[in-house]
Structure formats: C-alpha cells, structure tokens
Design a protein around this motif. Sequence first.
Motif, PDB file in Angstrom:
ATOM      1  N   PRO A  41       0.832  -1.634  -0.005  1.00 48.55           N
ATOM      2  CA  PRO A  41      -0.178  -0.452  -0.005  1.00 48.55           C
ATOM      3  C   PRO A  41       0.551   0.951   0.107  1.00 48.55           C
ATOM      4  O   PRO A  41       2.164   1.451   0.524  1.00 48.55           O
ATOM      5  CB  PRO A  41      -1.099  -0.431   1.412  1.00 48.55           C
ATOM      6  CG  PRO A  41       0.247  -0.765   1.533  1.00 48.55           C
ATOM      7  CD  PRO A  41       0.711  -1.801   0.943  1.00 48.55           C
ATOM      8  N   PHE A  43       0.264   4.151   1.531  1.00 43.22           N
ATOM      9  CA  PHE A  43       0.492   4.421   3.097  1.00 43.22           C
ATOM     10  C   PHE A  43      -0.603   3.653   4.276  1.00 43.22           C
ATOM     11  O   PHE A  43      -1.179   3.117   3.315  1.00 43.22           O
ATOM     12  CB  PHE A  43      -1.179   5.921   3.127  1.00 43.22           C
ATOM     13  CG  PHE A  43      -1.948   5.390   2.271  1.00 43.22           C
ATOM     14  CD1 PHE A  43      -3.326   5.710   3.108  1.00 43.22           C
ATOM     15  CD2 PHE A  43      -2.735   5.699   0.879  1.00 43.22           C
ATOM     16  CE1 PHE A  43      -5.403   5.435   2.454  1.00 43.22           C
ATOM     17  CE2 PHE A  43      -4.197   5.432   1.017  1.00 43.22           C
ATOM     18  CZ  PHE A  43      -5.332   5.193   1.948  1.00 43.22           C
ATOM     19  N   MET A  44      -0.999   3.694   5.408  1.00 47.47           N
ATOM     20  CA  MET A  44      -1.218   3.469   6.104  1.00 47.47           C
ATOM     21  C   MET A  44      -2.453   4.088   6.909  1.00 47.47           C
ATOM     22  O   MET A  44      -2.431   5.331   7.108  1.00 47.47           O
ATOM     23  CB  MET A  44      -0.230   2.832   7.043  1.00 47.47           C
ATOM     24  CG  MET A  44       0.339   1.660   6.305  1.00 47.47           C
ATOM     25  SD  MET A  44       1.634   1.624   8.012  1.00 47.47           S
ATOM     26  CE  MET A  44       0.948   0.839   9.337  1.00 47.47           C
ATOM     27  N   LYS A  45      -3.325   3.566   7.383  1.00 48.33           N
ATOM     28  CA  LYS A  45      -4.084   4.391   8.461  1.00 48.33           C
ATOM     29  C   LYS A  45      -4.032   4.555   9.371  1.00 48.33           C
ATOM     30  O   LYS A  45      -3.257   3.863   9.941  1.00 48.33           O
ATOM     31  CB  LYS A  45      -5.755   3.115   8.390  1.00 48.33           C
ATOM     32  CG  LYS A  45      -6.317   3.176   7.157  1.00 48.33           C
ATOM     33  CD  LYS A  45      -7.651   1.915   7.414  1.00 48.33           C
ATOM     34  CE  LYS A  45      -7.292   0.861   7.224  1.00 48.33           C
ATOM     35  NZ  LYS A  45      -8.311  -0.412   7.217  1.00 48.33           N
ATOM     36  N   ALA A  46      -4.189   6.108  10.147  1.00 51.13           N
ATOM     37  CA  ALA A  46      -3.329   6.211  11.393  1.00 51.13           C
ATOM     38  C   ALA A  46      -3.798   5.106  12.527  1.00 51.13           C
ATOM     39  O   ALA A  46      -2.993   4.892  13.113  1.00 51.13           O
ATOM     40  CB  ALA A  46      -4.246   7.813  11.906  1.00 51.13           C
ATOM     41  N   GLU A  47      -4.938   4.448  12.689  1.00 49.10           N
ATOM     42  CA  GLU A  47      -4.576   3.640  13.698  1.00 49.10           C
ATOM     43  C   GLU A  47      -3.917   2.612  13.378  1.00 49.10           C
ATOM     44  O   GLU A  47      -3.210   1.740  14.423  1.00 49.10           O
ATOM     45  CB  GLU A  47      -6.079   2.626  13.461  1.00 49.10           C
ATOM     46  CG  GLU A  47      -7.759   3.670  13.249  1.00 49.10           C
ATOM     47  CD  GLU A  47      -7.934   4.048  11.643  1.00 49.10           C
ATOM     48  OE1 GLU A  47      -8.212   3.544  10.895  1.00 49.10           O
ATOM     49  OE2 GLU A  47      -7.930   5.483  11.719  1.00 49.10           O
ATOM     50  N   ASP A  48      -3.780   2.139  12.174  1.00 52.45           N
ATOM     51  CA  ASP A  48      -2.785   1.031  11.929  1.00 52.45           C
ATOM     52  C   ASP A  48      -1.267   1.581  11.946  1.00 52.45           C
ATOM     53  O   ASP A  48      -0.380   1.018  12.554  1.00 52.45           O
ATOM     54  CB  ASP A  48      -2.269   0.368  10.575  1.00 52.45           C
ATOM     55  CG  ASP A  48      -3.815  -0.245   9.683  1.00 52.45           C
ATOM     56  OD1 ASP A  48      -4.399  -0.473  10.770  1.00 52.45           O
ATOM     57  OD2 ASP A  48      -4.107   0.335   8.978  1.00 52.45           O
ATOM     58  N   GLU A  50      -0.442   3.846  14.624  1.00 54.13           N
ATOM     59  CA  GLU A  50      -0.740   3.385  16.078  1.00 54.13           C
ATOM     60  C   GLU A  50      -0.025   2.532  17.195  1.00 54.13           C
ATOM     61  O   GLU A  50       0.191   2.247  17.421  1.00 54.13           O
ATOM     62  CB  GLU A  50      -2.047   4.520  16.407  1.00 54.13           C
ATOM     63  CG  GLU A  50      -2.522   5.472  16.521  1.00 54.13           C
ATOM     64  CD  GLU A  50      -1.278   6.638  17.448  1.00 54.13           C
ATOM     65  OE1 GLU A  50      -0.603   5.720  18.175  1.00 54.13           O
ATOM     66  OE2 GLU A  50      -0.287   7.870  16.623  1.00 54.13           O
ATOM     67  N   TRP A  51      -1.180   0.847  15.781  1.00 51.17           N
ATOM     68  CA  TRP A  51      -1.099  -0.178  16.509  1.00 51.17           C
ATOM     69  C   TRP A  51       1.013  -0.652  15.891  1.00 51.17           C
ATOM     70  O   TRP A  51       1.387  -1.388  16.855  1.00 51.17           O
ATOM     71  CB  TRP A  51      -2.703  -1.016  15.592  1.00 51.17           C
ATOM     72  CG  TRP A  51      -1.896  -2.739  16.291  1.00 51.17           C
ATOM     73  CD1 TRP A  51      -2.171  -3.293  17.018  1.00 51.17           C
ATOM     74  CD2 TRP A  51      -0.866  -3.094  16.097  1.00 51.17           C
ATOM     75  NE1 TRP A  51      -2.172  -4.101  17.321  1.00 51.17           N
ATOM     76  CE2 TRP A  51      -1.086  -4.779  16.246  1.00 51.17           C
ATOM     77  CE3 TRP A  51      -0.014  -3.023  14.601  1.00 51.17           C
ATOM     78  CZ2 TRP A  51      -0.572  -5.591  15.486  1.00 51.17           C
ATOM     79  CZ3 TRP A  51       0.903  -4.125  13.816  1.00 51.17           C
ATOM     80  CH2 TRP A  51       0.602  -6.019  14.618  1.00 51.17           C
TER      81      TRP A  51
END
Length: 80
Positions: A41, A43-48, A50-51
């Motif tokens: 991908p 980019f990564m989602k903000a939640e990912d 943070e995880w």
Amino acid sequence: MQVKRHGPAELFRFLLQAGAITTDLAHAVPTVPNWRLAGLPKFMKAEDVEWLLHSCDRQRQKGNSDYAILLLLPGSACGR
C-alpha cells in the motif's frame, strides 16, 4: 545518458575481452528481479500506524530501536 553497470556479469565480460578468461561466464550470473513493490500500500491508516508504534516493546532496547526506526521511516525514501 548511458547507465554504467557494475557487477559480476560485467566483470566477466571485461575479463573475456581482456583475454584473462576464455569462456564467457556472464550468462551464468543470475539476474536480480526489478520489482517495484507494487503490492504494497502507498499509505497506512492512522489506526494501523498507532497499532504498529504501540506494538514495540519500549521496555527493551530492541523495542526502542524499532520504535525509533518506525518514527524515522515516513521522512526517508523508504517511506515515500
């Protein structure tokens, strides 16, 4: 603009031309795939993110190193 390549195959071609070897060994050198990581991908989602950051065990030296590398990644060429 001509691209200069350096590697084992080019060395074997040079040695053959120079007469240092009599058999062309350039074809025996395996080629490296030129994949562009198309399946990853962009980019990564903000939640990912943070995880991923929270998954580093910051009580250990390796966890701190991993955390620091992850923080630096977006600004590097690897993070683009």
